[in-house]
Design a protein around this motif. Structure first.
Motif, PDB file in Angstrom:
ATOM      1  N   GLY A 262       0.751  -1.144  -0.246  1.00  0.00           N
ATOM      2  CA  GLY A 262      -0.083   0.032   0.125  1.00  0.00           C
ATOM      3  C   GLY A 262       0.821   1.490   0.026  1.00  0.00           C
ATOM      4  N   ARG A 263       0.286   2.377  -0.214  1.00  0.00           N
ATOM      5  CA  ARG A 263       1.075   3.551  -0.493  1.00  0.00           C
ATOM      6  C   ARG A 263       0.400   4.463   0.588  1.00  0.00           C
ATOM      7  N   ILE A 264       0.699   5.475   1.349  1.00  0.00           N
ATOM      8  CA  ILE A 264       0.432   6.380   1.934  1.00  0.00           C
ATOM      9  C   ILE A 264       0.372   7.891   1.369  1.00  0.00           C
ATOM     10  N   VAL A 265      -1.076   8.234   1.638  1.00  0.00           N
ATOM     11  CA  VAL A 265      -1.103   9.905   0.990  1.00  0.00           C
ATOM     12  C   VAL A 265      -1.586  10.566   2.105  1.00  0.00           C
ATOM     13  N   GLY A 266      -1.409  11.870   1.982  1.00  0.00           N
ATOM     14  CA  GLY A 266      -1.633  12.612   3.242  1.00  0.00           C
ATOM     15  C   GLY A 266      -0.442  13.593   3.940  1.00  0.00           C
ATOM     16  N   PRO A 267      -0.597  13.920   4.878  1.00  0.00           N
ATOM     17  CA  PRO A 267      -1.751  13.654   5.762  1.00  0.00           C
ATOM     18  C   PRO A 267      -2.707  14.744   5.493  1.00  0.00           C
ATOM     19  N   TYR A 268      -3.957  14.880   6.256  1.00  0.00           N
ATOM     20  CA  TYR A 268      -4.883  15.896   6.084  1.00  0.00           C
ATOM     21  C   TYR A 268      -5.733  16.036   7.515  1.00  0.00           C
ATOM     22  N   LEU A 269      -6.335  17.330   7.611  1.00  0.00           N
ATOM     23  CA  LEU A 269      -6.845  17.759   8.624  1.00  0.00           C
ATOM     24  C   LEU A 269      -8.490  17.569   8.427  1.00  0.00           C
ATOM     25  N   LYS A 270      -8.901  16.685   9.230  1.00  0.00           N
ATOM     26  CA  LYS A 270     -10.550  16.568   9.037  1.00  0.00           C
ATOM     27  C   LYS A 270     -11.360  17.667  10.120  1.00  0.00           C
ATOM     28  N   GLN A 271     -12.074  18.375   9.745  1.00  0.00           N
ATOM     29  CA  GLN A 271     -12.684  19.545  10.475  1.00  0.00           C
ATOM     30  C   GLN A 271     -14.103  19.023  10.829  1.00  0.00           C
ATOM     31  N   MET A 272     -14.643  18.839  11.882  1.00  0.00           N
ATOM     32  CA  MET A 272     -15.961  18.338  12.203  1.00  0.00           C
ATOM     33  C   MET A 272     -16.514  19.532  12.985  1.00  0.00           C
ATOM     34  N   ALA A 273     -17.972  19.397  13.659  1.00  0.00           N
ATOM     35  CA  ALA A 273     -18.301  20.645  14.548  1.00  0.00           C
ATOM     36  C   ALA A 273     -17.813  20.875  15.648  1.00  0.00           C
ATOM     37  N   ARG A 274     -17.333  20.026  16.357  1.00  0.00           N
ATOM     38  CA  ARG A 274     -16.771  20.036  17.708  1.00  0.00           C
ATOM     39  C   ARG A 274     -15.530  19.696  17.791  1.00  0.00           C
ATOM     40  N   LEU A 275     -14.909  19.027  17.042  1.00  0.00           N
ATOM     41  CA  LEU A 275     -13.493  18.235  16.931  1.00  0.00           C
ATOM     42  C   LEU A 275     -12.905  18.431  15.690  1.00  0.00           C
ATOM     43  N   SER A 276     -11.469  18.271  15.701  1.00  0.00           N
ATOM     44  CA  SER A 276     -10.806  18.277  14.225  1.00  0.00           C
ATOM     45  C   SER A 276      -9.968  17.011  14.558  1.00  0.00           C
ATOM     46  N   HIS A 277      -9.498  16.097  13.503  1.00  0.00           N
ATOM     47  CA  HIS A 277      -8.716  15.055  13.538  1.00  0.00           C
ATOM     48  C   HIS A 277      -7.777  15.063  12.463  1.00  0.00           C
ATOM     49  N   THR A 278      -6.681  14.280  12.534  1.00  0.00           N
ATOM     50  CA  THR A 278      -5.674  14.194  11.578  1.00  0.00           C
ATOM     51  C   THR A 278      -5.808  13.003  10.952  1.00  0.00           C
ATOM     52  N   GLU A 279      -5.601  12.804   9.505  1.00  0.00           N
ATOM     53  CA  GLU A 279      -5.711  11.454   8.896  1.00  0.00           C
ATOM     54  C   GLU A 279      -4.785  11.197   7.801  1.00  0.00           C
ATOM     55  N   TYR A 280      -4.698  10.006   7.328  1.00  0.00           N
ATOM     56  CA  TYR A 280      -3.970   9.833   5.947  1.00  0.00           C
ATOM     57  C   TYR A 280      -5.025   8.784   5.274  1.00  0.00           C
ATOM     58  N   LEU A 281      -4.781   8.785   3.989  1.00  0.00           N
ATOM     59  CA  LEU A 281      -5.222   7.871   2.995  1.00  0.00           C
ATOM     60  C   LEU A 281      -4.255   6.677   2.557  1.00  0.00           C
ATOM     61  N   LEU A 282      -4.725   5.390   2.814  1.00  0.00           N
ATOM     62  CA  LEU A 282      -3.742   4.382   2.049  1.00  0.00           C
ATOM     63  C   LEU A 282      -4.551   3.897   1.272  1.00  0.00           C
ATOM     64  N   GLU A 283      -3.757   3.484   0.170  1.00  0.00           N
ATOM     65  CA  GLU A 283      -4.407   3.088  -1.117  1.00  0.00           C
ATOM     66  C   GLU A 283      -3.433   1.850  -1.575  1.00  0.00           C
ATOM     67  N   GLY A 284      -3.956   0.882  -2.211  1.00  0.00           N
ATOM     68  CA  GLY A 284      -3.209  -0.285  -3.047  1.00  0.00           C
ATOM     69  C   GLY A 284      -4.234  -1.072  -4.125  1.00  0.00           C
ATOM     70  N   ARG A 285      -3.770  -2.115  -4.594  1.00  0.00           N
ATOM     71  CA  ARG A 285      -4.722  -2.796  -5.583  1.00  0.00           C
ATOM     72  C   ARG A 285      -4.828  -4.329  -5.037  1.00  0.00           C
ATOM     73  N   THR A 286      -6.071  -4.551  -5.236  1.00  0.00           N
ATOM     74  CA  THR A 286      -6.292  -6.048  -4.600  1.00  0.00           C
ATOM     75  C   THR A 286      -7.311  -6.769  -5.551  1.00  0.00           C
ATOM     76  N   ASP A 287      -7.569  -7.999  -5.329  1.00  0.00           N
ATOM     77  CA  ASP A 287      -8.488  -8.956  -6.174  1.00  0.00           C
ATOM     78  C   ASP A 287      -9.356  -9.701  -5.218  1.00  0.00           C
ATOM     79  N   LEU A 288      -9.086  -9.436  -3.941  1.00  0.00           N
ATOM     80  CA  LEU A 288     -10.030  -9.941  -2.996  1.00  0.00           C
ATOM     81  C   LEU A 288     -11.658  -9.885  -3.240  1.00  0.00           C
ATOM     82  N   ASP A 289     -12.142 -10.945  -2.648  1.00  0.00           N
ATOM     83  CA  ASP A 289     -13.643 -10.791  -2.484  1.00  0.00           C
ATOM     84  C   ASP A 289     -13.895  -9.575  -1.386  1.00  0.00           C
TER      85      ASP A 289
END
Length: 660
Positions: A262-289
């Motif tokens: 997998g590959r890491i993309v980010g980080p990002y800041l996710k802002q909500m009404a009462r809180l904010s969080h940090t986050e990454y997006l992970l992505e890769g290819r798979t053929d699993l059900d």
């Protein structure tokens, strides 16, 4: 609601049926991130035993997966029998967000708040015990412990859920999914829930898997979030390490799902009404059900902890009540358009099977309505070595408050929901980007490019990797394959021949390496002796390194402070290497260490150690070990060190290329 339909409702007959229903109609209302529409789903309720039993027969299916489903992976949980409930969709429609808000019930549902089931001081005590007795004894790097805010209402279920759904649509921001699900059973309790979850667990679409670890929490002040406040949050060591730990844990899952990693993309800041969080997006290819992909990723470390298997055991020790659906997930399976066959090739759907995409958000920030009128809103805090119990108490309150205030279960207060756009503030983008300076390029850049740059491929050895209940082994396996080796993994308690492969890698795991009564520790010691006696190549990592060091006569002691999720630059046989560490215990160099080679005969192990006298690595004839996790996303120099150690034990000369 009025007896006559508004124009907006009459244009959307399925939503009209939901709003007029008496509670016997199964339905789901969904708004996905970035969408200006609400999806209305109606269908049949089916309960199944296993994820693999979810009926993918051509219709869309929305599954509600409880935490107890972790038993499918052999993990320990409080089993409350919560059903894996599926809504097999027979009818659907899309309603504009504006129309939905116009016709959904706008009056708050009357409810009596009862408070948290675990009082603040009691929860703080649980936090202290987890830090001292679990993290402090090597059980893992982080753990999530839950408590529930409870209330009671006498309102009808459909009115309650649709009112909650509208309130969340209008008051919460930054959600990945906003939803209401009502799934009555032919026998047993109706499943009714509404929430605004910030976090995607797993999506699969056109063969691309994505996960979205979110961790670290900035609690907005009552007067609203500020630039200075968010920058202080982004600089906080505890919040940084908390996010990196869950990224590591989810990269373990991605390495299992995706043959090319997998590959890491980010980080990002996710802002909500009462809180904010940090986050990454992970992505890769798979053929699993998609059902098997879900099974292999139960459950997110952001709501359980790491390593995953032992996190479930720790949760069972410290939570007295079953979790129900908290930390489980919703899973929407939708038929994908069949691929267009190339001229002259076979029809990809000739066998009649349907290919499905998957969108699975985590069940957090969610309110549950029970048949007897009880309402529960679970929330948990991520506990790490730096955790302050009082702060974690406040975090559970803050996480619950977004849902509670939106639903009118606690007073909204005078503060604004969102005062400023934090991502637009000067310095925020730079502070987020600075985090990647601590990450290994191997997991950030496309890995074929990294391989070209390192040019370290070893070709052909068969490698057996032994998993001691920490899926870091999946990342190790991926890196070793990247270096040109053929890998296979087995659990420590499986029946296998430890002498059959060119190289054996004894992996990491939770626990005290001095505890010979622990069957995992005993098995590591036995396999070390077998490989050494046969003169066969062996590499030991973290827990296994500590066991090897102990057998060689180096004293093992608890560290003054756990190094769980810590990135350190330390010497490894003459070279400085930045590596991620996840250890509570360490082997130490003393003036009498290994004077006679210890119980491991005549190894003549050469130690490498840091300024505190803690062993970073060992090497001897056809043997090497390392304390740090070379495979961690924190290990900037991990691939280089792994290449050097495997070359040493296999007797392959080091490359002279400057690319290393």
């Amino acid at each position: 609601m009025s007896d006559s339909l508004s124009p907006a409702t009459s244009n959307h007959p399925l939503l009209s049926r939901v709003l007029a229903s008496d509670g016997t109609l199964p339905f789901a209302l969904l708004r996905r991130e970035g969408s200006l529409e609400v999806e209305v789903l109606v269908g049949d309720v089916v309960d199944v035993d296993l994820l693999g039993d979810i009926p993918l027969d051509g219709a869309p299916v929305l599954a509600v997966v409880p935490f107890r489903q972790a038993v499918e992976r052999g993990f320990t949980v409080h089993d409350d029998g919560a059903p894996l409930r599926c809504l097999v969709v027979r009818e659907s429609e899309r309603v504009s967000l504006a129309d939905a808000i116009a016709v959904l019930p706008s009056e708050p549902v009357a409810a009596e708040p009862l408070g948290f089931d675990i009082p603040d001081d009691e929860y703080a005590g649980i936090v202290r015990r987890v830090i001292d007795d679990e993290i402090g004894q090597g059980a893992g790097a982080n753990f999530v412990v839950m408590r529930r805010f409870e209330a009671r209402t006498s309102s009808a279920p459909v009115l309650t859920l649709t009112s909650w759904f509208r309130a969340l649509l209008t008051h919460e921001v930054g959600s990945y999914w906003t939803f209401a699900v009502h799934a009555p059973a032919s026998d047993g309790e109706t499943l009714s829930l509404a929430g605004a979850t910030p976090e995607r667990h797993l999506t699969l679409h056109d063969g691309v898997a994505r996960m979205n670890p979110i961790s670290g929490t900035y609690r907005h002040p009552a007067t609203g979030p500020t630039r200075d406040g968010v920058l202080e949050f982004l600089r906080d060591t505890k919040e940084n390490e908390e996010l990196f730990m869950v990224v590591d844990e989810e990269m373990k899952m991605m390495s299992a799902l995706c043959p090319d990693g997998g590959r890491i993309v980010g980080p990002y800041l996710k802002q909500m009404a009462r809180l904010s969080h940090t986050e990454y997006l992970l992505e890769g290819r798979t053929d699993l059900d998609p059902r098997e992909a879900l099974r292999q990723t139960m459950f997110a470390p952001t709501v359980t902890g790491s390593p995953m298997e032992n996190a479930c055991t720790v949760i069972t020790r410290h939570e007295s009540r079953p979790r129900g659906y908290y930390s489980g997930f919703l899973a929407l399976f939708e038929p994908e358009e069949p691929a267009v066959a190339e001229p002259g090739s076979a029809d990809p759907s000739a066998d009649g099977s349907a290919s499905y995409s998957l969108d699975a958000p985590i069940l957090i920030r969610t309110a549950y309505l029970h048949d007897d009128g009880r309402v529960s809103v679970p929330a948990g805090a991520t506990l790490v070595r730096h955790s302050v119990p009082e702060h974690e108490v406040a975090e559970t309150r803050a996480k619950a408050s977004g849902v509670l205030t939106s639903l009118g279960l606690v007073p909204r207060g005078a503060g604004p929901d969102v005062a400023v756009d934090l991502n637009a503030q000067p310095g925020v983008a730079e502070a987020l980007a600075a985090r990647n300076s601590q990450l290994a390029e191997f997991w950030v850049r496309p890995q074929d490019a990294v391989r070209t740059a390192t040019a370290t491929a070893l070709t052909g050895p068969n490698v057996l990797i032994v998993d001691h209940e920490d899926q870091f082994t999946t990342m190790l396996a991926h890196q070793l394959r990247h270096l040109g080796m053929n890998t296979r993994m087995v659990r420590w308690d499986a029946d296998f021949d430890v002498l059959a492969d060119d190289l054996v890698v004894l992996g990491p795991g939770p626990g005290d390496p001095r505890d010979q009564e622990d069957p995992r520790i005993a098995s590591i010691a036995r396999r070390i002796h077998e490989r050494v006696a046969a003169g066969l190549p062996l590499l030991a990592v973290c827990l296994s390194h500590q066991v090897l060091a102990g057998l060689a006569g180096f004293p093992i002691r608890a560290l003054p402070a756990p190094r769980q999720g810590v990135r350190l630059a330390a010497e490894v046989f003459g070279s400085m290497a930045a590596v991620g560490y996840y250890n509570t215990f360490g082997a130490h160099v003393t003036t009498t260490s290994a004077a006679d080679g210890g119980p491991v005969p005549r190894l003549a192990l050469e130690p490498s150690f840091d300024a505190d006298g803690v062993l970073t690595a060992l090497r001897g004839p056809r043997v090497a070990s390392v304390q740090g996790h070379l495979e961690s996303v924190l290990s900037s120099d991990g691939l280089t060190v792994l290449d050097a150690l495997t070359r040493h034990v296999l007797g392959v000369p080091a490359e002279s290329t400057a690319a290393r």
